[in-house]
Structures are given as structure tokens and as C-alpha cells.
Write a protein that holds these residues in place. Structure first.
Motif, short mmCIF file in Angstrom:
data_model
loop_
_atom_site.label_atom_id
_atom_site.label_comp_id
_atom_site.label_asym_id
_atom_site.label_seq_id
_atom_site.Cartn_x
_atom_site.Cartn_y
_atom_site.Cartn_z
N LYS A 78 0.87 -1.17 0.07
CA LYS A 78 -0.08 0.02 0.15
C LYS A 78 0.87 1.34 0.08
CE LYS A 78 -3.73 -2.27 2.34
NZ LYS A 78 -4.55 -2.37 3.52
N ARG A 79 0.76 2.07 -0.89
CA ARG A 79 1.64 3.11 -1.29
C ARG A 79 1.66 4.18 -0.11
NH1 ARG A 79 -0.31 6.54 -6.39
NH2 ARG A 79 -2.25 6.96 -5.65
N ARG A 80 2.83 4.68 -0.01
CA ARG A 80 2.77 5.91 1.22
C ARG A 80 2.11 5.39 2.71
NH1 ARG A 80 0.18 8.21 -3.22
NH2 ARG A 80 -1.66 8.35 -2.27
N LYS A 81 2.09 4.22 2.93
CA LYS A 81 1.56 3.41 4.38
C LYS A 81 2.74 2.82 4.82
CE LYS A 81 -2.26 5.48 3.54
NZ LYS A 81 -2.60 6.81 4.00
#
Length: 171
Positions: A78-81
Motif C-alpha cells: 500500500k503506497r505511502r503507508k
């Protein structure tokens, strides 16, 4: 002559003496297997399709070996997480050799297992079997200490936890 069979949720077009890799089936190498879910049977230009299966048709096969497929990596992100999960999977497979395509309700002749002669030989040599079992146990016992010794060596090479503080020079 060819047939289209359904097994493991998939369909396979097979002919006599074909070797196919399918989803895992119960049975050891040398056992006979029968596929009753035949979707189509044909020879040359003459084909017979079932609704959904051809009545009285079956495909006889022999289990060659039980094996496993290549490893598949499953990577989820999950990008940016800062969320990443890696998972792996190896599918159990069975290699099967098609021995005969039967129509009109005929049954395949049952073949003897290849493993059966080995069992008979073991029964005749009752004294040989325990000697082989005893011979295998010491080998396994010798391997276990070798692994433990390697682990001890790895821990012995670690550096000390704290170092002495360096002295400052005064001018």
C-alpha cells in the motif's frame, strides 16, 4: 483418438501415452487412476460432445509421480503507508500418464502397483528390514550435532557488547 477431461477445475485435451501435470490426486507412483468426467471424445473428424459429460466414457491413467510446482511470490503493498506483505506458495501436483481412452462404458483393466513387488521382497527378508532401519538412525543422529556445533561457532564470533571509551587528548 483424443478426449477432453475435467479435473482439478481445469480441462485437458489428452491422447493415449500423453504425460500431463495436473492438480494433486491421491495415490502413489504406479497406481491406476480413472477420470470419469469426460467432456468430449473424438477420432479424426468424428467427435462426440457430452452434455455436460459423455455417458459411458472414461480415461484410464497411471500416476507417474507426486511433485510440487514452482514457487509463486505474492507481494502486496500500500503506497505511502509503509505496508508491505510478502507471501509464497508452491502447488502440489501429480504427473499422470494416459494409458487408455475408453468409450461405451468399458472399464480399465486394473494394473498392479509398482511398489507391490518391493513389499513382497521386504516380507521375504524379514531380517534385512530391521538392519536397514538401524543403519539409517545413526546417520540422522550424526547430522544433528553437526548443525548445533555450527550454531555455537557463529555465536562465538560475536564482538563484545561495549568498548572502552577513547581518551581525549589535551594540548
Amino acid at each position: 483418438m483424443f478426449a477432453v477431461i475435467k479435473t482439478g477445475g481445469k480441462q485437458y485435451k489428452v491422447a493415449k501415452d500423453d504425460v500431463i501435470v495436473i492438480e494433486k490426486l491421491e495415490g502413489e507412483a504406479g497406481e491406476a487412476v480413472s477420470f470419469d468426467s469426460v467432456l468430449m471424445v473424438g477420432e479424426g473428424a468424428e467427435t462426440k460432445a457430452g452434455v455436460p459429460f459423455v455417458e459411458g466414457a472414461s480415461v484410464a491413467a497411471e500416476v507417474v509421480e507426486q511433485t510440487r510446482g514452482d514457487k509463486i511470490l505474492i507481494f502486496k503493498k500500500k503506497r505511502r503507508k509503509n505496508h508491505r506483505r510478502t507471501n509464497g506458495h508452491r502447488q502440489d501436483l501429480t504427473v499422470v500418464k494416459i494409458t487408455d481412452i475408453l468409450t461405451d462404458g468399458k472399464k480399465a483393466a486394473a494394473k498392479a502397483k509398482k511398489a507391490a513387488p518391493k513389499k513382497e521382497a521386504a516380507d521375504g527378508d524379514a531380517e534385512a528390514a530391521p538392519k536397514e532401519a538401524k543403519a539409517e538412525k545413526p546417520k540422522a543422529a550424526k547430522k544433528a550435532p553437526a548443525k548445533k556445533a555450527a550454531a555455537k561457532k557463529a555465536t562465538a564470533k560475536k564482538a563484545p557488547a561495549k568498548k572502552a571509551a577513547a581518551k581525549k587528548k589535551e594540548d
